[in-house]
Design a protein around this motif. Structure first.
Motif, mmCIF file in Angstrom:
data_model
loop_
_atom_site.group_PDB
_atom_site.id
_atom_site.type_symbol
_atom_site.label_atom_id
_atom_site.label_comp_id
_atom_site.label_asym_id
_atom_site.label_seq_id
_atom_site.Cartn_x
_atom_site.Cartn_y
_atom_site.Cartn_z
ATOM 1 N N ILE A 211 0.872 -1.185 0.000
ATOM 2 C CA ILE A 211 0.000 0.000 0.000
ATOM 3 C C ILE A 211 0.907 1.233 0.000
ATOM 4 O O ILE A 211 2.110 1.116 0.236
ATOM 5 N N SER A 260 4.407 5.811 13.219
ATOM 6 C CA SER A 260 3.083 5.215 13.026
ATOM 7 C C SER A 260 3.252 3.764 12.643
ATOM 8 O O SER A 260 4.187 3.395 11.942
ATOM 9 N N GLY A 261 2.331 2.960 13.152
ATOM 10 C CA GLY A 261 2.353 1.518 12.906
ATOM 11 C C GLY A 261 3.204 0.802 13.937
ATOM 12 O O GLY A 261 3.950 1.412 14.706
ATOM 13 N N VAL A 263 2.473 -0.833 16.679
ATOM 14 C CA VAL A 263 2.209 -0.813 18.124
ATOM 15 C C VAL A 263 1.018 -1.691 18.503
ATOM 16 O O VAL A 263 0.522 -1.625 19.620
ATOM 17 N N GLY A 313 -1.099 2.392 13.252
ATOM 18 C CA GLY A 313 -0.847 2.486 11.814
ATOM 19 C C GLY A 313 -2.054 2.836 10.982
ATOM 20 O O GLY A 313 -1.925 3.484 9.933
ATOM 21 N N PRO A 315 -4.741 4.689 9.199
ATOM 22 C CA PRO A 315 -4.636 6.134 8.931
ATOM 23 C C PRO A 315 -5.538 7.010 9.801
ATOM 24 O O PRO A 315 -5.092 8.057 10.287
HETATM 25 P P1 AMP Z 1 0.013 -1.607 12.134
HETATM 26 O O1 AMP Z 1 -0.343 -0.695 13.254
HETATM 27 O O2 AMP Z 1 1.447 -1.507 11.731
HETATM 28 O O3 AMP Z 1 -0.394 -3.003 12.419
HETATM 29 O O4 AMP Z 1 -0.827 -1.118 10.903
HETATM 30 C C1 AMP Z 1 -2.245 -1.128 10.964
HETATM 31 C C2 AMP Z 1 -2.819 -0.860 9.598
HETATM 32 O O5 AMP Z 1 -2.412 0.416 9.166
HETATM 33 C C3 AMP Z 1 -2.343 -1.802 8.515
HETATM 34 O O6 AMP Z 1 -3.427 -2.035 7.637
HETATM 35 C C4 AMP Z 1 -1.259 -1.044 7.832
HETATM 36 O O7 AMP Z 1 -1.031 -1.455 6.515
HETATM 37 C C5 AMP Z 1 -1.778 0.359 7.911
HETATM 38 N N1 AMP Z 1 -0.676 1.324 7.891
HETATM 39 C C6 AMP Z 1 0.401 1.288 8.689
HETATM 40 N N2 AMP Z 1 1.224 2.314 8.432
HETATM 41 C C7 AMP Z 1 0.640 3.015 7.435
HETATM 42 C C8 AMP Z 1 0.999 4.178 6.713
HETATM 43 N N3 AMP Z 1 2.138 4.814 6.986
HETATM 44 N N4 AMP Z 1 0.173 4.637 5.750
HETATM 45 C C9 AMP Z 1 -0.981 3.977 5.492
HETATM 46 N N5 AMP Z 1 -1.383 2.880 6.134
HETATM 47 C C10 AMP Z 1 -0.581 2.387 7.093
#
Ligand code: AMP
Ligand code: MG
Length: 420
Positions: A211, A260-261, A263, A313, A315
């Motif tokens: 993505i 971001s992401g 956590v 993560g 958005p």
């Molecule tokens: P995570 O918190 O890393 O498990 O991510 C949760 C969701 O957010 C997943 O669907 C990721 O693909 C999406 N995501 C994480 N980082 C980003 C980002 N920088 N931009 C867009 N979507 C994100």
């Protein structure tokens, strides 16, 4: 410790999570900042005028400086003719005294000559052709069109107090008082890192599973909107080494760091692992929706203790988490007075029913506001309420704060945080 008594026991109340963060963010010492770099900073000194503004009595119009008594009888049909004894431009000294029957041609901003007590606008005069008389077609009041010394600011006046945000107008007042720089809290440098193996950037075709990174550009813009300086630290891959490198670089270069992401509960969520290792970290499941997972840590370097916000993560979650945790903390860092760290909720009317819930969380619904003819703010949903529905977040201008409880009927009241 006792076992959780209820299913919601492990959720941290929002107020507690926010207090935990705010306690650990330290406001730095104020510094002197050139006016050209000070917009949006918070003033850290009392500004008292030592000079009058304007500094001298001057004319507000282009015209003729006169003695009002001389033109008391002037009308369209019976003008009064005065002898023009000179011209004063803006920037010239007021060197030509005006006596009875005399006038001095004068330009906006030029100092009032001694003896004159009013200005006649050039539009109400005739016949000045560069020679020595002018016909005045109207009477003027004593003091007409004269801006007195100190009319804007009297010496000794406290014009600004610590805690005020420096706007373009503030900077102009400071410049008019002779300031070149001002004591303010320094602009925080805030690093932003996206984490994730799936993240790409730009228009190229996505491979399966990829993505595009949207959080980094969004968070950098939120940081900028707040008046901080955003530092783009790129994308870190989901490895402990990559995330360690990004966070270590960030805490060296920045006053605060947003990731971001990484956590959540996932197998590759290394942000909290790294923060736990190199900093003092608390990982929370906050009693809110969206943005439940949140890690907050401080990493201490040789120079400083830097707060690190591990935002979720998804958005919408990352934006809501920024709003609820990073924004108030960054405002504290910026020197904003405590009463203004958080937004004040506005009591609004929902034009649509809002679903009730009993999941132990406060929901932050994305809504659109209108100021209605009844004088109240009305809200309706801005679209999909999933944590991936970024478009509805982009369209929203407020978050409705929906506590645990039954549905709110259309026409009922709800608190909203107005975002812009
Ligand atoms: P995570 O918190 O890393 O498990 O991510 C949760 C969701 O957010 C997943 O669907 C990721 O693909 C999406 N995501 C994480 N980082 C980003 C980002 N920088 N931009 C867009 N979507 C994100
Ligand atoms: Mg991830």
């Amino acid at each position: 410790m006792a076992a959780p008594a209820s299913t919601h026991e492990s959720l941290v109340p929002l107020a507690e999570a926010r207090a935990f963060v705010l306690e650990r963010v330290r406001r730095p010492e104020p510094v002197r900042v050139p006016l050209s770099k000070a917009r949006r900073l918070v003033l850290a000194e009392t500004i008292a005028a030592t000079e009058p503004v304007p500094p001298f009595a001057n004319t507000a119009v282009d015209g003729f400086a006169v003695q009002a008594a001389d033109v008391a009888t002037a009308t369209e049909t019976s003008p009064v003719t005065l002898r023009v004894i000179g011209t004063i431009a803006a920037g010239a000294p007021p060197s030509i005294p005006v006596g009875p029957g005399e006038a001095v041609r004068i330009m906006t901003g030029a100092p009032m000559p001694p003896g004159a007590d009013a200005v006649v606008m050039v539009e109400l005069t005739d016949g000045w052709t560069g020679n020595d008389t002018v016909a005045v077609r109207a009477a003027v009041a004593l003091g007409a069109h004269i801006r007195a010394a100190g009319d804007d600011v009297v010496p000794g006046t406290v014009v600004f107090e610590p805690g005020e945000v420096l706007t373009p107008g503030h900077l102009g007042v400071l410049a008019s008082l002779g300031y070149l720089d001002v004591l303010a809290w320094p602009r925080p440098r805030v690093g932003v890192v996206s984490t994730g193996d799936e993240l790409m950037e730009g228009p190229q075709a996505l491979e399966p599973g990829q993505i595009r990174d949207s959080n980094r550009i969004t968070l950098l813009a939120l940081v900028d909107e707040l008046g901080c300086e955003g530092i783009d630290l790129g994308i870190a891959r989901d490895t402990e080494a990559d995330i360690t490198a990004a966070i270590e670089r960030g805490v060296l270069e920045c006053d605060a760091l947003l990731t971001s992401g990484g956590v959540s509960m996932g197998a590759f969520d290394y942000v909290k692992v790294v923060l736990d290792r190199i900093g003092e970290m608390r990982w929370m499941q906050v009693a809110i929706k969206p943005a439940k997972p949140f890690a907050f840590g401080t990493v201490t370097t040789d120079h400083a203790t830097v707060p690190v916000f591990g935002l979720p993560g998804n958005p919408v979650s990352s934006m809501v988490s920024f709003e609820l945790f990073a924004r108030p903390a960054l405002r504290k860092l910026m020197g904003v007075p405590e009463a203004q760290w958080e937004r004040t909720p506005v009591r609004a009317i929902t034009d649509e029913p809002i679903r009730g819930h009993d999941d132990g969380k406060v929901h932050f619904n994305r809504v659109l506001t209108v100021l209605s003819h009844d004088g109240r703010v009305h809200v309706r949903t801005s679209g999909g309420q999933g944590s991936h529905h970024l478009l509805a977040m982009a369209r929203a201008d407020a978050l409705a704060v929906v506590p645990v409880g039954p549905a709110i009927e259309a026409g009922g009241e709800v608190d909203v945080l107005v975002l812009r």
